[in-house]
Design an enzyme around this catalytic site. Structure first.
Site, PDB file in Angstrom:
ATOM      1  N   HIS A  86      67.286 -13.371  29.845  1.00  0.00           N
ATOM      2  CA  HIS A  86      67.880 -14.638  29.400  1.00  0.00           C
ATOM      3  C   HIS A  86      68.233 -15.420  30.669  1.00  0.00           C
ATOM      4  O   HIS A  86      68.547 -14.823  31.708  1.00  0.00           O
ATOM      5  CB  HIS A  86      69.138 -14.294  28.613  1.00  0.00           C
ATOM      6  CG  HIS A  86      69.794 -15.439  27.912  1.00  0.00           C
ATOM      7  ND1 HIS A  86      70.625 -16.312  28.560  1.00  0.00           N
ATOM      8  CD2 HIS A  86      69.759 -15.830  26.614  1.00  0.00           C
ATOM      9  CE1 HIS A  86      71.075 -17.198  27.692  1.00  0.00           C
ATOM     10  NE2 HIS A  86      70.558 -16.937  26.502  1.00  0.00           N
TER      11      HIS A  86
ATOM     12  N   LYS B 258      78.266 -12.714  18.882  1.00  0.00           N
ATOM     13  CA  LYS B 258      77.053 -12.135  18.295  1.00  0.00           C
ATOM     14  C   LYS B 258      77.390 -10.877  17.488  1.00  0.00           C
ATOM     15  O   LYS B 258      76.519 -10.228  16.930  1.00  0.00           O
ATOM     16  CB  LYS B 258      76.058 -11.792  19.398  1.00  0.00           C
ATOM     17  CG  LYS B 258      75.535 -13.038  20.127  1.00  0.00           C
ATOM     18  CD  LYS B 258      74.517 -12.674  21.168  1.00  0.00           C
ATOM     19  CE  LYS B 258      74.267 -13.758  22.175  1.00  0.00           C
ATOM     20  NZ  LYS B 258      73.484 -14.887  21.671  1.00  0.00           N
TER      21      LYS B 258
ATOM     22  N   ASP C 149      72.716  -6.126  30.441  1.00  0.00           N
ATOM     23  CA  ASP C 149      73.047  -7.239  29.570  1.00  0.00           C
ATOM     24  C   ASP C 149      72.955  -6.710  28.136  1.00  0.00           C
ATOM     25  O   ASP C 149      71.859  -6.491  27.603  1.00  0.00           O
ATOM     26  CB  ASP C 149      72.048  -8.381  29.811  1.00  0.00           C
ATOM     27  CG  ASP C 149      72.197  -9.511  28.800  1.00  0.00           C
ATOM     28  OD1 ASP C 149      72.938  -9.338  27.815  1.00  0.00           O
ATOM     29  OD2 ASP C 149      71.560 -10.561  29.000  1.00  0.00           O
TER      30      ASP C 149
ATOM     31  N   GLN D 119      72.479  -8.357  23.094  1.00  0.00           N
ATOM     32  CA  GLN D 119      71.729  -8.152  21.845  1.00  0.00           C
ATOM     33  C   GLN D 119      71.735  -6.698  21.382  1.00  0.00           C
ATOM     34  O   GLN D 119      71.009  -6.354  20.449  1.00  0.00           O
ATOM     35  CB  GLN D 119      70.272  -8.618  22.024  1.00  0.00           C
ATOM     36  CG  GLN D 119      70.123 -10.092  22.312  1.00  0.00           C
ATOM     37  CD  GLN D 119      70.509 -10.986  21.141  1.00  0.00           C
ATOM     38  OE1 GLN D 119      70.650 -10.538  20.005  1.00  0.00           O
ATOM     39  NE2 GLN D 119      70.708 -12.260  21.419  1.00  0.00           N
TER      40      GLN D 119
ATOM     41  N   CYS E  35      66.022 -19.664  25.785  1.00  0.00           N
ATOM     42  CA  CYS E  35      66.628 -19.457  27.121  1.00  0.00           C
ATOM     43  C   CYS E  35      65.883 -18.385  27.914  1.00  0.00           C
ATOM     44  O   CYS E  35      66.485 -17.634  28.680  1.00  0.00           O
ATOM     45  CB  CYS E  35      68.107 -19.092  27.031  1.00  0.00           C
ATOM     46  SG  CYS E  35      69.121 -20.390  26.341  1.00  0.00           S
TER      47      CYS E  35
HETATM   48  N1  PLP Z   1      71.803 -12.436  27.295  1.00  0.00           N
HETATM   49  C1  PLP Z   1      71.122 -12.359  26.139  1.00  0.00           C
HETATM   50  C2  PLP Z   1      70.092 -11.297  25.961  1.00  0.00           C
HETATM   51  C3  PLP Z   1      71.391 -13.257  25.120  1.00  0.00           C
HETATM   52  O1  PLP Z   1      70.720 -13.177  23.971  1.00  0.00           O
HETATM   53  C4  PLP Z   1      72.380 -14.251  25.316  1.00  0.00           C
HETATM   54  C5  PLP Z   1      72.632 -15.267  24.280  1.00  0.00           C
HETATM   55  O2  PLP Z   1      71.797 -15.610  23.488  1.00  0.00           O
HETATM   56  C6  PLP Z   1      73.055 -14.274  26.525  1.00  0.00           C
HETATM   57  C7  PLP Z   1      72.733 -13.364  27.491  1.00  0.00           C
HETATM   58  C8  PLP Z   1      74.124 -15.289  26.797  1.00  0.00           C
HETATM   59  O3  PLP Z   1      75.204 -15.054  25.943  1.00  0.00           O
HETATM   60  P1  PLP Z   1      76.405 -16.096  25.828  1.00  0.00           P
HETATM   61  O4  PLP Z   1      75.781 -17.438  25.610  1.00  0.00           O
HETATM   62  O5  PLP Z   1      77.181 -15.603  24.650  1.00  0.00           O
HETATM   63  O6  PLP Z   1      77.178 -16.015  27.091  1.00  0.00           O
END
Ligand code: PLP
Length: 411
Positions: free
Chosen positions: A126, A229, A203, A206, A367
């Site tokens: 991401h 999430k 990370d 998900q 993203c």
């Molecule tokens: N990493 C992953 C794999 C994500 O799916 C997301 C959000 O969609 C993020 C990071 C960023 O999360 P946040 O926008 O809640 O900080």
């Protein structure tokens, strides 16, 4: 806990948004990878805080402040137990995954990354797990290396092993891809990085909502995830870090709560976790996060992951019946995310038509622009299922996609 189809209908009723109508149709919400819906218990808990407990934390001797502090700290215990952290103070509250990664990039980066050091990420990250490392690499003249992926959307592990060297200081990898659904072999990734003496950030945005994670078993140095999430509110998340490392890292932000003593000559810092929690935090959000964890505990990860696997299998089978369907991301190990393209129809057009049918999917690059470039596509249509979705909803999406095709004159 054994749950029947009837129970799922009951559980769905706990989510007010799942009863909404969109353009006169029952909503079908398939944008769970972006954010989950919230159960009534989470909404009620936040209301209860504002109605009966509203006060600042850690600072007051009075009743309300102590009640709010207890509730705020109770969430930390719940998170500690959910991810099996050794210490409660290894759980740091953040705004979300993005802030957790930025905190590590600044604080760990400040202390441990030097000119010529290498940081490894992957093609399926991401943007929030790319840009903070690029900024750090620029600041420190460090080098960013990227693990490629194959056509199924799996990491090329032999390439990863080749990228690792004693120069590698940090490996930062997504556990489960938000745009492909790929579940990465994080155990192998962590063990290999550890052999080179590198730190590892996972990370978990998900994965934590869907599957249990045990940090003492997996042994990452850092794990980050977002509350929104996992049935909890926006604006709150968690950075788990190993005590030993967090203690060596400098503060990320300065302000109230993170200090021990302040003088113009020298300021000393508070202990963990407060060292990394400057200022008045998102108290209602943290308390709501606790209610989100309690909700997951009540349903159980086993039930959640079994149901989501069933939905993924059913969805994949039904999608593959559609002529012109191209699923992007066909990894052996996948979460309940199906990204796809339909003939040459632009994802945005498909998403707009589906919206008219009451169906919420996400369209675009999710993203993950470098990943889209890797697949030579502008973006995808993404249906991401939560345990509360149903096969009937998938059928509605399949019918909707047939409608999209016919509107574009496709057979
Ligand atoms: N990493 C992953 C794999 C994500 O799916 C997301 C959000 O969609 C993020 C990071 C960023 O999360 P946040 O926008 O809640 O900080």
């Amino acid at each position: 806990m054994e749950l029947t189809q009837l129970d799922i209908n009951k559980i769905r009723q706990e989510f007010p948004t799942l009863g909404e109508k969109v353009h006169g149709k029952d909503i079908v919400y398939f944008d769970n990878a972006a954010t989950s819906q919230k159960p009534q218990s989470v909404i009620d808990r936040i209301n209860h805080y504002y109605e009966h407990e509203n006060s600042n934390v850690h600072r007051g001797v009075h009743f309300l402040s102590q009640t709010a502090t207890n509730a705020y700290e109770h969430t930390r215990k719940l998170i500690q137990s959910m991810i099996n952290a050794k210490h409660e103070h290894e759980v740091i509250y953040t705004k979300g995954t993005t802030e957790g990664i930025n905190l590590v990039a600044h604080s760990f980066g400040e202390k441990f990354i030097h000119e010529g050091d290498e940081i490894i990420i992957s093609y399926m990250e991401h943007h929030s797990n790319i840009v903070p490392w690029q900024l750090l690499a620029e600041r420190k003249k460090a080098i960013l290396k990227v693990i490629p992926v194959n056509d199924k959307g799996e990491l090329l592990m032999e390439e990863y092993h080749k990228l690792l060297s004693p120069k590698t200081k940090l490996v930062s990898i997504v556990h489960t891809s938000n745009s492909l659904g790929t579940i990465n072999p994080v155990k192998e990734i962590i063990e290999a990085a550890r052999k080179q003496g590198a730190a590892i950030l996972i990370d978990g945005a998900q994965v934590v909502p869907h599957q249990s994670i045990d940090v003492q078993e997996l042994e990452p140095d850092f794990l980050v995830f977002s509350g929104h999430k996992m049935f909890a509110p926006t604006g709150v998340g968690v950075l788990y870090g190993k005590e030993e490392l967090l203690n060596q890292m400098p503060p990320y932000m300065g302000g109230g709560d993170m200090i021990d003593t302040v003088s113009f000559e020298k300021t000393t810092f508070n202990d963990l976790p407060h060292k990394f929690e400057a200022g008045t935090p998102n108290i209602a959000g943290v308390i709501g996060l606790g209610a989100g964890v309690e909700f997951i505990n009540r349903i159980g990860y086993d039930y959640i992951s079994n149901r989501e696997k069933e939905l993924l299998d059913y969805g994949t089978e039904r999608f593959n019946e559609i002529k012109g369907m191209r699923i992007i991301g066909t990894a052996e190990k996948k979460a309940s995310v199906i990204s796809f393209l339909l003939d040459d129809i632009h994802p945005y057009d498909a998403g707009t038509i589906l919206d008219q049918l009451g169906i919420a999917v996400r369209t675009g690059h999710h993203c993950t622009q470098p990943l889209m470039k890797r697949f030579e596509i502008p973006g995808t249509i993404r249906a991401s299922f939560a345990f509360y979705n149903t096969k009937e909803e998938i059928d509605k999406l399949v019918d909707g996609l047939q409608r999209v095709k016919s509107m574009f004159g496709k057979k």
